[in-house]
Design an enzyme around this catalytic site. Structure first.
Site, PDB file in Angstrom:
ATOM      1  N   GLY A 119     129.712  76.972  86.948  1.00 31.22           N
ATOM      2  CA  GLY A 119     129.568  75.832  86.053  1.00 31.22           C
ATOM      3  C   GLY A 119     129.802  76.215  84.597  1.00 31.22           C
ATOM      4  N   CYS A 134     128.161  82.527  92.999  1.00 31.40           N
ATOM      5  CA  CYS A 134     129.243  82.213  93.939  1.00 31.40           C
ATOM      6  C   CYS A 134     130.193  83.391  94.128  1.00 31.40           C
ATOM      7  CB  CYS A 134     130.010  80.978  93.441  1.00 31.40           C
ATOM      8  SG  CYS A 134     131.411  80.568  94.483  1.00 31.40           S
ATOM      9  N   CYS A 160     129.096  82.368  97.734  1.00 28.37           N
ATOM     10  CA  CYS A 160     130.219  81.796  98.506  1.00 28.37           C
ATOM     11  C   CYS A 160     131.313  82.802  98.883  1.00 28.37           C
ATOM     12  CB  CYS A 160     130.910  80.689  97.722  1.00 28.37           C
ATOM     13  SG  CYS A 160     129.880  79.779  96.585  1.00 28.37           S
ATOM     14  N   LYS A 209     130.168  86.005 100.909  1.00 24.47           N
ATOM     15  CA  LYS A 209     129.629  85.455 102.170  1.00 24.47           C
ATOM     16  C   LYS A 209     130.770  85.051 103.103  1.00 24.47           C
ATOM     17  CE  LYS A 209     129.488  81.486 102.747  1.00 24.47           C
ATOM     18  NZ  LYS A 209     128.552  80.583 102.136  1.00 24.47           N
ATOM     19  N   TYR A 244     137.800  85.927  85.934  1.00 25.65           N
ATOM     20  CA  TYR A 244     136.913  84.995  85.218  1.00 25.65           C
ATOM     21  C   TYR A 244     136.840  85.344  83.730  1.00 25.65           C
ATOM     22  CZ  TYR A 244     135.122  82.059  88.935  1.00 25.65           C
ATOM     23  OH  TYR A 244     135.004  81.099  89.905  1.00 25.65           O
ATOM     24  N   TYR A 263     121.087  76.714 104.879  1.00 26.42           N
ATOM     25  CA  TYR A 263     122.456  77.252 104.770  1.00 26.42           C
ATOM     26  C   TYR A 263     122.482  78.779 104.945  1.00 26.42           C
ATOM     27  CZ  TYR A 263     124.646  73.215 102.214  1.00 26.42           C
ATOM     28  OH  TYR A 263     125.171  72.028 101.817  1.00 26.42           O
ATOM     29  N   GLU A 316     123.912  81.082 108.080  1.00 26.67           N
ATOM     30  CA  GLU A 316     125.147  81.820 107.776  1.00 26.67           C
ATOM     31  C   GLU A 316     124.929  83.319 107.985  1.00 26.67           C
ATOM     32  OE1 GLU A 316     127.358  78.857 104.556  1.00 26.67           O
ATOM     33  OE2 GLU A 316     126.188  80.520 103.778  1.00 26.67           O
ATOM     34  N   ARG A 353     110.383  77.937 110.567  1.00 25.34           N
ATOM     35  CA  ARG A 353     109.076  77.273 110.684  1.00 25.34           C
ATOM     36  C   ARG A 353     109.160  75.879 111.306  1.00 25.34           C
ATOM     37  NH1 ARG A 353     107.690  76.047 104.288  1.00 25.34           N
ATOM     38  NH2 ARG A 353     109.403  74.621 103.891  1.00 25.34           N
ATOM     39  N   ARG A 383     117.636  71.153 108.458  1.00 24.23           N
ATOM     40  CA  ARG A 383     116.905  69.920 108.178  1.00 24.23           C
ATOM     41  C   ARG A 383     117.629  69.182 107.050  1.00 24.23           C
ATOM     42  NH1 ARG A 383     112.849  68.560 104.721  1.00 24.23           N
ATOM     43  NH2 ARG A 383     112.605  70.670 103.892  1.00 24.23           N
ATOM     44  N   GLY A 395     115.180  79.525 100.395  1.00 24.88           N
ATOM     45  CA  GLY A 395     115.403  78.690  99.231  1.00 24.88           C
ATOM     46  C   GLY A 395     115.596  79.495  97.962  1.00 24.88           C
ATOM     47  N   ALA A 406     130.085  72.466 103.622  1.00 27.29           N
ATOM     48  CA  ALA A 406     130.245  73.216 104.875  1.00 27.29           C
ATOM     49  C   ALA A 406     129.226  74.334 104.922  1.00 27.29           C
ATOM     50  CB  ALA A 406     131.643  73.799 104.977  1.00 27.29           C
ATOM     51  N   HIS A 455     148.779  66.365 117.101  1.00 23.49           N
ATOM     52  CA  HIS A 455     148.491  66.865 118.432  1.00 23.49           C
ATOM     53  C   HIS A 455     149.163  68.207 118.669  1.00 23.49           C
ATOM     54  CE1 HIS A 455     147.181  66.420 122.541  1.00 23.49           C
ATOM     55  NE2 HIS A 455     148.387  66.743 122.961  1.00 23.49           N
ATOM     56  N   GLU A 471     142.283  65.770 115.449  1.00 21.11           N
ATOM     57  CA  GLU A 471     142.776  64.458 115.902  1.00 21.11           C
ATOM     58  C   GLU A 471     141.667  63.643 116.579  1.00 21.11           C
ATOM     59  OE1 GLU A 471     145.706  64.321 119.137  1.00 21.11           O
ATOM     60  OE2 GLU A 471     145.069  66.335 119.754  1.00 21.11           O
TER      61      GLU A 471
HETATM   62  P1  NDP Z   1     117.803  75.835 101.861  1.00 20.39           P
HETATM   63  O1  NDP Z   1     116.982  74.981 100.975  1.00 20.39           O
HETATM   64  O2  NDP Z   1     119.094  75.340 102.380  1.00 20.39           O
HETATM   65  O3  NDP Z   1     116.926  76.306 103.093  1.00 20.39           O
HETATM   66  C1  NDP Z   1     115.683  76.928 102.916  1.00 20.39           C
HETATM   67  C2  NDP Z   1     115.078  77.160 104.284  1.00 20.39           C
HETATM   68  O4  NDP Z   1     113.915  77.966 104.150  1.00 20.39           O
HETATM   69  C3  NDP Z   1     114.657  75.871 104.954  1.00 20.39           C
HETATM   70  O5  NDP Z   1     114.950  75.986 106.316  1.00 20.39           O
HETATM   71  C4  NDP Z   1     113.163  75.821 104.685  1.00 20.39           C
HETATM   72  O6  NDP Z   1     112.443  75.184 105.691  1.00 20.39           O
HETATM   73  C5  NDP Z   1     112.805  77.289 104.712  1.00 20.39           C
HETATM   74  N1  NDP Z   1     111.639  77.596 103.889  1.00 20.39           N
HETATM   75  C6  NDP Z   1     111.398  77.197 102.623  1.00 20.39           C
HETATM   76  N2  NDP Z   1     110.236  77.698 102.178  1.00 20.39           N
HETATM   77  C7  NDP Z   1     109.722  78.409 103.188  1.00 20.39           C
HETATM   78  C8  NDP Z   1     108.520  79.163 103.348  1.00 20.39           C
HETATM   79  N3  NDP Z   1     107.634  79.261 102.371  1.00 20.39           N
HETATM   80  N4  NDP Z   1     108.292  79.758 104.530  1.00 20.39           N
HETATM   81  C9  NDP Z   1     109.194  79.657 105.543  1.00 20.39           C
HETATM   82  N5  NDP Z   1     110.342  78.973 105.449  1.00 20.39           N
HETATM   83  C10 NDP Z   1     110.598  78.347 104.289  1.00 20.39           C
HETATM   84  O7  NDP Z   1     117.952  77.186 101.018  1.00 20.39           O
HETATM   85  P2  NDP Z   1     118.917  78.420 101.174  1.00 20.39           P
HETATM   86  O8  NDP Z   1     118.146  79.550 100.593  1.00 20.39           O
HETATM   87  O9  NDP Z   1     119.459  78.529 102.554  1.00 20.39           O
HETATM   88  O10 NDP Z   1     120.125  78.032 100.225  1.00 20.39           O
HETATM   89  C11 NDP Z   1     119.888  77.565  98.894  1.00 20.39           C
HETATM   90  C12 NDP Z   1     120.921  76.561  98.489  1.00 20.39           C
HETATM   91  O11 NDP Z   1     122.133  77.228  98.176  1.00 20.39           O
HETATM   92  C13 NDP Z   1     121.319  75.572  99.587  1.00 20.39           C
HETATM   93  O12 NDP Z   1     120.439  74.491  99.687  1.00 20.39           O
HETATM   94  C14 NDP Z   1     122.676  75.155  99.143  1.00 20.39           C
HETATM   95  O13 NDP Z   1     122.557  74.136  98.188  1.00 20.39           O
HETATM   96  C15 NDP Z   1     123.229  76.420  98.503  1.00 20.39           C
HETATM   97  N6  NDP Z   1     124.130  77.130  99.442  1.00 20.39           N
HETATM   98  C16 NDP Z   1     125.314  76.571  99.817  1.00 20.39           C
HETATM   99  C17 NDP Z   1     126.149  77.210 100.702  1.00 20.39           C
HETATM  100  C18 NDP Z   1     127.442  76.573 101.136  1.00 20.39           C
HETATM  101  O14 NDP Z   1     127.923  75.687 100.455  1.00 20.39           O
HETATM  102  N7  NDP Z   1     127.995  76.986 102.270  1.00 20.39           N
HETATM  103  C19 NDP Z   1     125.801  78.511 101.259  1.00 20.39           C
HETATM  104  C20 NDP Z   1     124.542  78.996 100.825  1.00 20.39           C
HETATM  105  C21 NDP Z   1     123.748  78.338  99.944  1.00 20.39           C
HETATM  106  P3  NDP Z   1     112.273  73.601 105.771  1.00 20.39           P
HETATM  107  O15 NDP Z   1     113.562  73.067 106.272  1.00 20.39           O
HETATM  108  O16 NDP Z   1     111.162  73.439 106.743  1.00 20.39           O
HETATM  109  O17 NDP Z   1     111.928  73.164 104.393  1.00 20.39           O
END
Ligand code: NDP
Length: 452
Positions: A16, A43, A48, A51, A99, A177, A181, A198, A204, A262, A341, A436, A441
């Site tokens: 950004g 990224c 990204c 990864k 960059y 995510y 991944e 959990r 979700r 997260g 994705a 095809h 498709e």
């Molecule tokens: P996410 O928010 O996607 O997922 C976090 C996961 O950790 C959820 O399953 C959550 O559970 C769980 N969680 C959160 N807190 C706890 C805790 N205290 N104990 C146990 N489990 C917990 O975060 P990520 O770290 O995977 O990725 C961060 C962000 O980065 C993504 O949301 C996305 O925006 C971005 N990203 C994008 C990618 C792409 O475009 N391909 C690739 C990687 C990251 P619950 O569902 O129950 O809340």
């Protein structure tokens, strides 16, 4: 002459910050950018790009296996982790240079130090104070690990990219995510992998069927998934690995534990609160529709605002901000129908509303689905399934959402996203001729409504 040293001072040279700075400079603004760590941000360095390179690496395992059905004899493949890491590092170093050159080529002043805000128009960086008409905070986010005993033994995605050697086994915690991944990456690279989540269903917030189907495919590929499980503590095990104690009392031992639970906005010790910038309880900078914080001269884009944390969103916000500040065109972001994705194996991609979200918003929906074994796998022998789904508004027949799990889902959904952005109807999908034989498709040949 401006009474300030710079028209824009950007803190953070991630996706950004770099885009905003370059475009603002192209519009004639005098711009400085401060970066304390690496050019390209998460990224490019620990997100990204590396990864996806790792995901390609992991996929070769299946590719070698699949080749046999097509007549190839492949000697027992062997994987060398240090080669992958070294080649990845070389490519990332190249991108860091790209960059930096993009910025200097646009006339942006580059400061390789941490910057902190002194007041709404002043920034301290590398021992000097600079004045700026506008300050842009684009400092991104950082992985978080829940506060449990032994948390320091866990790695996050930041460390996963630089492990000196691959562990024999790993437990990945989370269901979002990064968790799916990296579980796919480690499993593909031959590491015995357990995913501990959990909740009851990974991904979700996405269409429920995507999470269910992805977990099925991941399990078929050898990943052990433990739902409704969470760790209470981590400790070193006798063999040098880690023993994790589950909240229900059981234990799991593995060579490494990776948390993907997260990310948190990087707003600590930046001087934001003192300058009067309102932060949300999670530390995110609160911005208005023009990406302005509670202080008129301080703006924020990308993960530091903790809304839709995706690189293309941060870069689009950077462009919108540049138009607002330096082209006399106040520009609002359009956050509707952003495709995304998840580079698990198989890939998952989605655009628009899930079936659940559409229903919650009061739509009566028609649902169309396709589930099949891709043509390639009729000879490869792989049991991997592809899944596609369209969510259609029953009264207007507008396609509200498209969801896919399968090879190249991201490539396919990117195209579908244009149609959805244009407000395409199911009849327009149906009148589009398919290519095809492709998996894509199926999106234009779904005729039977599924029961909802
Ligand atoms: P996410 O928010 O996607 O997922 C976090 C996961 O950790 C959820 O399953 C959550 O559970 C769980 N969680 C959160 N807190 C706890 C805790 N205290 N104990 C146990 N489990 C917990 O975060 P990520 O770290 O995977 O990725 C961060 C962000 O980065 C993504 O949301 C996305 O925006 C971005 N990203 C994008 C990618 C792409 O475009 N391909 C690739 C990687 C990251 P619950 O569902 O129950 O809340």
């Amino acid at each position: 002459m401006s009474r300030h040293d710079f028209d824009l001072f950007t803190i953070g040279a991630g996706s950004g910050g770099v885009r905003a700075s370059r475009v603002c400079a192209n519009y004639g603004a005098k711009v400085a950018i401060a970066e304390e760590r690496y050019f390209g941000g998460t990224c490019v360095n620990v997100g990204c790009i590396p990864k996806k390179l790792f995901s390609y690496a992991a996929h070769y395992r299946e590719d070698f296996h699949d080749a046999a059905g097509f007549g190839w004899t492949v000697p027992e493949p062997a994987f060398h982790w240090p080669t992958l890491v070294a080649n990845k590092d070389k490519e990332i170093a190249r991108l860091n240079g790209v960059y930096e050159r993009v910025l200097s080529g646009a006339g942006v002043t580059i400061l390789k130090s941490r910057a902190t805000i002194i007041d709404p128009h002043h920034v301290e960086c590398g021992g000097k104070t600079y004045s700026a008409k506008h300050i842009l905070v684009a400092t991104g986010s950082w992985p978080t690990v829940p506060d449990i005993p032994g948390k320091e033994l866990a790695i996050t995605s930041n460390e996963a990219f630089f492990l000196p050697q691959l562990p024999e086994s790993i437990v990945v915690v989370g269901g979002g995510y990064i968790a799916v991944e990296f579980a796919s990456i480690f499993n593909g690279l031959g590491v015995r992998t357990t995913l501990v989540y959990r909740g009851k269903r990974v991904l979700r917030g996405f269409d429920a069927e995507l999470g269910l189907k992805l977990a099925e495919e991941m399990a078929k590929k050898g990943i052990t998934i433990r739902f409704e499980s969470d760790f209470a503590a981590l400790a070193k095990s006798a063999d040098g690995g880690i023993t994790a104690t589950l909240k229900d009392g059981g234990t799991l031992t593995a060579g490494a534990v990776m948390y993907a639970t997260g990310r948190k906005p990087n707003t600590r010790n930046l001087g934001l609160e003192a300058a009067g910038v309102n932060l949300a309880t999670d530390g995110a900078i609160q911005v208005d529709k023009y990406l302005k914080s509670s202080v008129d001269s301080i703006h924020a884009i990308g993960d530091v605002t903790n809304r839709i944390n995706l690189t293309p969103v941060a870069t689009a916000e950077g462009m919108a901000l540049a138009k607002t500040l330096f082209r006399g065109e106040p520009t609002e972001m359009d956050y509707a129908n952003i495709p995304t994705a998840i580079f698990a194996i198989p890939n998952v991609a989605t655009v628009g509303l899930s079936e659940e979200a559409a229903k919650e918003r009061g739509h009566l929906v028609d649902i169309y689905k396709a589930g099949f074994r891709a043509l390639r796998h009729t000879l490869s022998g792989s049991e991997e399934k592809t899944f596609m789904k369209l969510v259609v508004d029953a009264s207007t027949q507008k396609v509200l959402g498209a969801h896919m799990m399968g090879a190249d889902a991201g490539e396919i959904i990117q195209g579908i996203a244009i149609a959805i952005k244009c407000g395409a109807t199911k009849a327009q999908f149906d009148s589009t001729i398919g290519i095809h034989p492709t998996a894509a498709e199926e999106f234009v040949t779904m005729r039977e409504k599924a029961s909802t």
